[in-house]
Design an enzyme around this catalytic site. Structure first.
Site, short mmCIF file in Angstrom:
data_model
loop_
_atom_site.label_atom_id
_atom_site.label_comp_id
_atom_site.label_asym_id
_atom_site.label_seq_id
_atom_site.Cartn_x
_atom_site.Cartn_y
_atom_site.Cartn_z
N GLY A 278 0.84 -1.20 0.00
CA GLY A 278 0.00 0.00 0.00
C GLY A 278 0.86 1.24 0.00
CG LEU A 279 -0.87 4.80 -1.80
CD1 LEU A 279 -1.99 5.83 -1.73
CD2 LEU A 279 0.10 5.11 -2.95
CB SER A 280 4.40 6.26 1.75
OG SER A 280 5.00 6.81 2.90
CB SER B 97 -1.59 2.78 3.21
OG SER B 97 -0.52 1.85 3.28
N GLY B 98 -0.69 2.69 6.42
CA GLY B 98 -0.86 2.04 7.72
C GLY B 98 -0.22 0.66 7.83
CE LYS B 99 3.60 -0.01 3.16
NZ LYS B 99 3.12 1.38 2.97
CB SER B 100 4.87 0.42 9.75
OG SER B 100 5.68 0.34 8.61
CB SER C 199 5.03 -3.12 6.55
OG SER C 199 5.28 -3.78 7.74
N1 LIG Z 1 -7.04 2.80 10.89
C1 LIG Z 1 -5.73 3.03 10.78
N2 LIG Z 1 -4.89 2.01 10.46
C2 LIG Z 1 -3.55 2.26 10.34
N3 LIG Z 1 -2.96 3.46 10.51
C3 LIG Z 1 -3.75 4.50 10.84
C4 LIG Z 1 -5.16 4.33 10.97
N4 LIG Z 1 -5.71 5.53 11.29
C5 LIG Z 1 -4.69 6.39 11.35
N5 LIG Z 1 -3.52 5.80 11.08
C6 LIG Z 1 -2.23 6.50 11.09
O1 LIG Z 1 -1.71 6.48 9.78
C7 LIG Z 1 -0.29 6.45 9.81
C8 LIG Z 1 0.19 5.26 9.04
O2 LIG Z 1 1.60 5.27 9.03
P1 LIG Z 1 2.48 3.98 8.81
O3 LIG Z 1 3.87 4.38 9.14
O4 LIG Z 1 1.89 2.81 9.50
O5 LIG Z 1 2.30 3.80 7.24
P2 LIG Z 1 3.11 2.85 6.24
O6 LIG Z 1 2.09 2.29 5.31
O7 LIG Z 1 3.95 1.89 7.00
O8 LIG Z 1 4.02 3.89 5.44
P3 LIG Z 1 5.50 3.70 4.81
O9 LIG Z 1 5.31 2.95 3.53
O10 LIG Z 1 5.97 5.10 4.56
O11 LIG Z 1 6.34 2.98 5.80
C9 LIG Z 1 0.12 6.38 11.30
O12 LIG Z 1 0.43 7.67 11.76
C10 LIG Z 1 -1.15 5.83 11.95
O13 LIG Z 1 -1.25 6.22 13.30
MG LIG Z 2 6.02 1.59 7.12
#
Ligand SMILES: Nc1ncnc2c1ncn2[C@@H]1O[C@H](COP(=O)(O)OP(=O)(O)OP(=O)(O)O)[C@@H](O)[C@H]1O
Ligand SMILES: [Mg+2]
Length: 206
Positions: free
Chosen positions: A37-39, A41-44, A108
């Site tokens: 998913g996009l940066s 999006s909430g993966k981590s 992730s």
């Molecule tokens: N329902 C949700 N599920 C997941 N994350 C959420 C939700 N609602 C809000 N958020 C917020 O969205 C952000 C998601 O960031 P996260 O670092 O998890 O994204 P990522 O997909 O891992 O990005 P990257 O690819 O840059 O590592 C966090 O700040 C998290 O608190």
């Molecule tokens: Mg991440």
């Protein structure tokens, strides 16, 4: 993606403990959850919460996460198409080993290109290991508004190029095992859905 080893004259050395024997000792079957998913999006965020939940349930899991891997195993790789491909190849091979060992692998990675995700799926399937593509789905506007690392702001300002969703494509999964809409689902709900997926596929045997 490279499929064939560079070296020749290689012979696989078989062990005396089978995968099933390893799984029996652990009371679980290994497999790979591949969150794409996009940066932002909430993966981590989901991966960390899932790892905590699995640990509390007495299950064995391990997270592989984008930046962490780029600080070690893939520290010599950047974001060109070739380097992204090699990044995913290495992670795919590590995931396969960990799943074979019996771990629930929680990955992730933005992994924006469908063909690279397919490559990892096929790597697992060829080894008889479960692979689940999990689409962490939010509209770009939501991910950009979250911008937890400030990366979208930098990409819009031209300080980062080849940024997925801005000046590099994200190829959405066509038929994911699970789709989690993190703009409408809580982290807890996403974790519940992932645990249900693992249970449905008989990963927990004791
Ligand atoms: N329902 C949700 N599920 C997941 N994350 C959420 C939700 N609602 C809000 N958020 C917020 O969205 C952000 C998601 O960031 P996260 O670092 O998890 O994204 P990522 O997909 O891992 O990005 P990257 O690819 O840059 O590592 C966090 O700040 C998290 O608190
Ligand atoms: Mg991440």
């Amino acid at each position: 993606m490279k499929d064939q080893p560079k070296a020749t004259h290689l012979t696989w050395h078989e062990g005396q403990v089978s995968r099933d024997q390893r799984y029996d000792n652990l009371g679980q079957r290994g497999g790979t959850l591949w969150m794409t998913g996009l940066s932002g999006s909430g993966k981590s965020t989901i991966a960390v919460a899932l790892e905590q939940r699995l640990h509390a349930l007495g299950r064995h899991a391990y997270r592989l996460d984008g930046d962490n891997i780029r600080m070690g195993l893939c520290s010599n790789l950047g974001f060109s198409a070739e380097d992204r491909s090699e990044n995913i190849r290495r992670i795919g091979e590590v995931s396969k080993l960990f799943a074979d060992a019996g771990l629930i692998v929680i990955n992730s990675f933005i992994s924006p290109y469908a063909r690279q995700r397919t490559w990892v799926r096929e790597l697992h399937e060829a080894a008889g290991l479960p692979f689940y593509e999990v689409f962490i789905h939010v509209p770009l506007a939501v991910a950009e508004a979250r911008d937890p690392k400030g990366l979208y702001r930098k990409a819009r300002a031209g300080e980062i190029t080849h940024f997925t969703g801005i000046d590099d494509p994200f190829e959405a999964p066509v038929d994911p095992a699970l789709e989690l809409r993190t703009d409408v689902m809580s982290v807890e709900q996403s974790v519940d859905a992932l645990i249900a997926l693992l249970k449905k596929n008989n990963h927990f045997t004791a």
